[in-house]
Design a protein around this motif. Sequence first.
Motif, PDB file in Angstrom:
ATOM      1  N   LEU A 292     -45.872 -63.731  40.347  1.00 38.45           N
ATOM      2  CA  LEU A 292     -46.044 -63.037  39.065  1.00 38.45           C
ATOM      3  C   LEU A 292     -44.819 -63.200  38.171  1.00 38.45           C
ATOM      4  N   GLU A 293     -43.655 -63.230  38.767  1.00 40.13           N
ATOM      5  CA  GLU A 293     -42.458 -63.490  37.962  1.00 40.13           C
ATOM      6  C   GLU A 293     -42.499 -64.899  37.383  1.00 40.13           C
ATOM      7  N   GLN A 294     -43.073 -65.832  38.161  1.00 43.83           N
ATOM      8  CA  GLN A 294     -43.237 -67.186  37.637  1.00 43.83           C
ATOM      9  C   GLN A 294     -44.186 -67.195  36.435  1.00 43.83           C
ATOM     10  N   VAL A 295     -45.260 -66.400  36.488  1.00 40.58           N
ATOM     11  CA  VAL A 295     -46.181 -66.297  35.359  1.00 40.58           C
ATOM     12  C   VAL A 295     -45.469 -65.734  34.131  1.00 40.58           C
ATOM     13  N   ILE A 296     -44.665 -64.692  34.333  1.00 41.11           N
ATOM     14  CA  ILE A 296     -43.936 -64.080  33.212  1.00 41.11           C
ATOM     15  C   ILE A 296     -42.991 -65.076  32.559  1.00 41.11           C
ATOM     16  N   ARG A 297     -42.273 -65.826  33.370  1.00 47.39           N
ATOM     17  CA  ARG A 297     -41.320 -66.785  32.819  1.00 47.39           C
ATOM     18  C   ARG A 297     -42.033 -67.979  32.187  1.00 47.39           C
TER      19      ARG A 297
ATOM     20  N   TRP B  77     -41.515 -60.826  27.837  1.00 42.99           N
ATOM     21  CA  TRP B  77     -40.440 -59.855  28.089  1.00 42.99           C
ATOM     22  C   TRP B  77     -39.124 -60.552  28.468  1.00 42.99           C
ATOM     23  N   ARG B  78     -38.667 -61.404  27.598  1.00 36.57           N
ATOM     24  CA  ARG B  78     -37.429 -62.143  27.865  1.00 36.57           C
ATOM     25  C   ARG B  78     -36.238 -61.212  28.032  1.00 36.57           C
TER      26      ARG B  78
ATOM     27  N   MET C 155     -37.432 -56.160  35.595  1.00 40.51           N
ATOM     28  CA  MET C 155     -38.385 -57.198  35.969  1.00 40.51           C
ATOM     29  C   MET C 155     -39.345 -56.707  37.047  1.00 40.51           C
ATOM     30  N   GLU C 156     -38.840 -55.904  37.972  1.00 45.27           N
ATOM     31  CA  GLU C 156     -39.708 -55.347  39.009  1.00 45.27           C
ATOM     32  C   GLU C 156     -40.768 -54.439  38.403  1.00 45.27           C
ATOM     33  N   ARG C 157     -40.400 -53.656  37.415  1.00 41.16           N
ATOM     34  CA  ARG C 157     -41.380 -52.786  36.749  1.00 41.16           C
ATOM     35  C   ARG C 157     -42.424 -53.623  35.999  1.00 41.16           C
TER      36      ARG C 157
END
Length: 494
Positions: free
Chosen positions: A89-94, A99-100, A109-111
Motif C-alpha cells: 500500500l505504501e508503494q501504491v501511495i508513492r 500525501w507527499r 504514513m502508517e495512518r
Amino acid sequence: METIRQAFGTAEIRALIARRWWLFLIPFLTIVLGSALVAWSLPDVYRAETVILVDPAKIPERYIAPISNIEIKDRLTTLSQQVMSRTRLEQVIRTLGLWREDWENPAAMERRVNALRRHIDVRVTGSDSFVIGFEGREPRLVQQVTNQLAALFIAENSKIRAQRAEGTAQFIEQQRRLVEEQLAAKEAEIRAYREAHLGELPEQKEANLRALDQLEQRLAANREATLRLTERRSLVQQQMASLRARATEPEAVSPLRAELVRLHAELQALETQFTSRHPDVVMTRRRIKEIEAQMRDGRGQVSLPPAPLAELARDPMYVALQRELDQINVDLASRTAERQELERQIQEVRAVVAAMPRREQEYATLTRDYENLKSTYQSLLAKQIQAGMAEDLERKQAGETFTVLDPADVPKQPVKPNRFKILLVGLVLGFGAGAGGVYLGETLDQSVRTVEELKQAYGLPVLGAIPDLAYEEARAKRRARRARPVRTPQAARL
C-alpha cells in the motif's frame, strides 16, 4: 401522590398538547435539525470498482497439469493479505504521488496506509471473477487507486504462481536427487550382497539342486567303481599269492590255467569300456567262475615241482597280475580322492541349499526396498518433467492469469452519505424523543385536574367543582371562530 389516569379522549389529547407542546417540540426540532446538519456536513464519498476475470490456462490441463488448483476464494485471501500489506500500500501511495507531505513521517504514513486499507473491498462475484472496490472523496483519485490495486493484484498473482512453480520444481528436483542417492546406495548394497553370497541367491536354487543331484550320482558311481576295484584287487592278490606259493611247494597245474589268464585279460579290457551290468562283462565273469571252480575241484591238474623264485619274476602271468594290481591301487587311490572331493562338494552344496530360505528372505527385503525406491524415483522423475513444463508455462504467461474485464471509471455520483435516509432517521428519532418527553413530563406531574381524578385519588365524594373560567372562555372563542365561516353564508341567504 400516585395518580391514576383514565384512557385519553380527544379533549384530553388536546389538553395534553396544550400543556406539553414544548416538551415535544424541543427534542423533535433539536434532533431533526441535528440530523439535517450532519447530513449536509458529511463529505461526499465516491466508489470505483473494477472487475477482474480469472483467465484459464491457454494449454489444456490434460497436457500440462497446473501447479495449483486452489479455489479463487482461497487464493484471494492470500493475495489480499499480501497486496494490503504496508509495503504494497505504501508503494501504491508513492506511485500515485499521494500525501507527499507524509512520506518522510513513519507515523503519518502508517495512518495513511491504515486509512487506505479500510476503504479497500475485495469480493468474489463468481467462480471465475472477482471485484476490487475503493472508496474516497476525490473521484479521479478513487479511480486511480482502484486501477492501481487491480494492476497490483495481477502482478502479485503472476509473481506468486511463478514462485510456486519454481519452488515446486526445485523441491521435486531435491527429492529426486535424494532418492537417486538412496537408489544408488541400495544398488551397491544389492551388488555387494550378491558377490558375498554367490551361489546362494534365489534364482540359483534350481541350479544348486541339479548340481547336488549330479554330485550324488557321481558319488554313487564312484562307490560302485571302488567296490569293483576292491573285489578285483582281492582276486589279483589271491592269484599272485598262489604263484608265490608255487615257488616254495609243488602246485597242481591245470591246462585250464591259460584259459583263465586269457579270460582275466579279456575281462579287464571289457571293464574299461562297459559297466559291470554289460552282458559281455557278466558272461566273462561267469566263465571265469566256472573255470576257477573246475580248478578247485582238481580236474585236469598235474603236480609240478616248485619253480625257482627267480623264474617267478619272469613269469608273464605274475608280471601281468603285478601290473594289474598296481593299476588297481592307483585307480583306488584316485577313486578315494574323488570320493572325498565329491563328499566335500556335496556338503557345501547342501549347506548352500539349507541357507537359501534365509538368503531368499534377505534378498527379497533388499529387492523390495530397491523396487520401492525405483518406483518413487520414476514417479519423481515424471513429476520433475511436469513441474519443469509448468514452470516454463508460468514464465511465458501461458498459464492461468488475471485479466481486467471492466476497468474502473471516474465515479459520477457519490455513494455516501445517503442524506435522505439520515433525515428520515432524524424525523423518526425526533418524533420518538418528543413523545417520550411528553410521556415523561406527564408521568412526573402529580397534579389533579378533573373531578374523576380527585375521586380516584382520595376516594371522597365531590360536592362541587369550580370551572376554569379562563380555559372555558378561550375554548368558547375557538368554537366561535370555527363556526363563523359556516354561519355567515346562511345569514346572507336569509
